[in-house]
Write a protein that holds these residues in place. Sequence first.
Motif, mmCIF file in Angstrom:
data_model
loop_
_atom_site.group_PDB
_atom_site.id
_atom_site.type_symbol
_atom_site.label_atom_id
_atom_site.label_comp_id
_atom_site.label_asym_id
_atom_site.label_seq_id
_atom_site.Cartn_x
_atom_site.Cartn_y
_atom_site.Cartn_z
ATOM 1 N N PRO A 117 -8.511 2.674 -3.826
ATOM 2 C CA PRO A 117 -9.038 2.821 -2.573
ATOM 3 C C PRO A 117 -8.990 1.394 -1.726
ATOM 4 O O PRO A 117 -9.377 1.534 -0.594
ATOM 5 N N MET A 118 -8.633 0.482 -2.500
ATOM 6 C CA MET A 118 -8.884 -0.960 -1.915
ATOM 7 C C MET A 118 -7.312 -1.399 -1.279
ATOM 8 O O MET A 118 -7.215 -2.205 -1.033
ATOM 9 N N GLU A 119 -6.422 -0.508 -1.565
ATOM 10 C CA GLU A 119 -4.884 -1.007 -1.287
ATOM 11 C C GLU A 119 -4.868 -1.033 0.035
ATOM 12 O O GLU A 119 -5.275 -0.279 1.050
ATOM 13 N N HIS A 120 -3.842 -2.294 0.540
ATOM 14 C CA HIS A 120 -3.740 -2.535 1.871
ATOM 15 C C HIS A 120 -2.568 -1.068 2.141
ATOM 16 O O HIS A 120 -1.719 -0.590 1.229
ATOM 17 N N HIS A 121 -2.462 -0.791 3.415
ATOM 18 C CA HIS A 121 -1.595 0.497 3.809
ATOM 19 C C HIS A 121 -0.255 0.120 3.322
ATOM 20 O O HIS A 121 0.529 1.252 3.032
ATOM 21 N N SER A 122 0.084 -0.993 3.173
ATOM 22 C CA SER A 122 1.854 -1.312 2.433
ATOM 23 C C SER A 122 1.864 -0.764 1.255
ATOM 24 O O SER A 122 3.045 -0.481 0.773
#
Length: 407
Positions: free
Chosen positions: A120-125
């Motif tokens: 859940p902490m991923e950057h949108h990219s």
Amino acid sequence: MIEPLVDVERDFPIFNRTINGHRLVWLDSAATSQKPEAVVQAVDRFYRESNANVLRSVHTLADEATTAFARAREKVARFIGADQAEEVIFTRGTTESLNLVARSFGDMFVKEGNEIVLSPMEHHSNLIPWQQLARRTGALLKYVDLTEDGRITAEGLQQVIGPQTRVVALSKISNVLGAINPVEIAAEMVHRVGGVLVVDGAQSVPHQPTNVKDLGADFLAFSGHKMCGPTGIGALWGRMEWLEKMEPVIFGGEMISYVDRDTATWAEVPEKFEGGTPNIAGAIGLGAAVDYLEQVGMERISQHSQALGERAFEVLADIPGVSVYGPQRPHGAAVAFNIEGVHPHDVAQVFDAQAVAIRAGHHCAQPLMQWLGVGSTARASVYLYNGDADIDRLREAILETKRFFRR
Ligand code: 7TS
């Protein structure tokens, strides 16, 4: 006292200017780092002295440009511990690198019913390319649970990595929580089930010594502009055994072997993935950035970023009415926070009046904002040119913001 690792005014021209009458305090390196004189000069020198397209012509300048471009690739490869320079594909940055993997590897090797594991902490990219792949293929997205303070654990990974997992895609360091993620453990788990590990190194490659073999990654994506290099250049590293099997996603000049009216065959890796004229000056600038970082020493930079990140965390957590997010220790260079009752954009604006540059918003991590239960945060992020004096200015800016909004 934590001092900057470099002679800030000598090495970084931008720190010689003032903003709103104050010395600039750059606490927005997670968005982009400032550029050393050496990098500015390398780009400048290329355009002044050696400008030509690469891989095409036989004249002297083309030869110089091609050689400089190839040397930049070798430097980047060495910097991340790659076996061969050819495993480094130049891209516009992390976003393009991750899109390339999802498009090329994803469309070939991910099937309906397979699983893609994210956090859940991923950057949108490092989210949307996988969402799109899931839509194209019928694969499923799974999210690893975070601990209360925002860490990924081996137990959490164990729960979501299973026989259907084809891809695990994780950031090594979070751009919001400053969490340093155990991707090495994910590598072992995903390899046991025949899948691959994709590491988003946008925030880790600038701050830690990187060795793709130690990471256990199959792919590593990163951006030049966050590691003292120019914008518009970055890289995808991949294991050659995968890159050789993968189809290109950009078709055109310089990526072919033979073309007739109806068909075409591809050039070798990495040219196969680099259709069109590349960012030659950018690559040369990135090579100069690698030289600069290596001169300072990545081990020292790593200790510095972590010590200063942890110091910022402590200082902020100590101020009444300030919430700080993410694990306290270890904590990377980015520290997200909120001041009770003040919108992060207002925080950033009051800070700007004091020449303290931070970012406010969702940091391209909206699912993380949802997990934190906030709409947005302020974020301070440090690098090799910051020291304790900047953290003092950050603290003063927060106290000033609190005074301003109490009035
Ligand atoms: N992944 C992470 C972890 C990032 O922090 C960023 C950029 C990207 C991917 C995308 O990199 P790009 O160079 O392709 O844009 N992060 C941020 C940030 O935190 N604030 O501005 C950009």
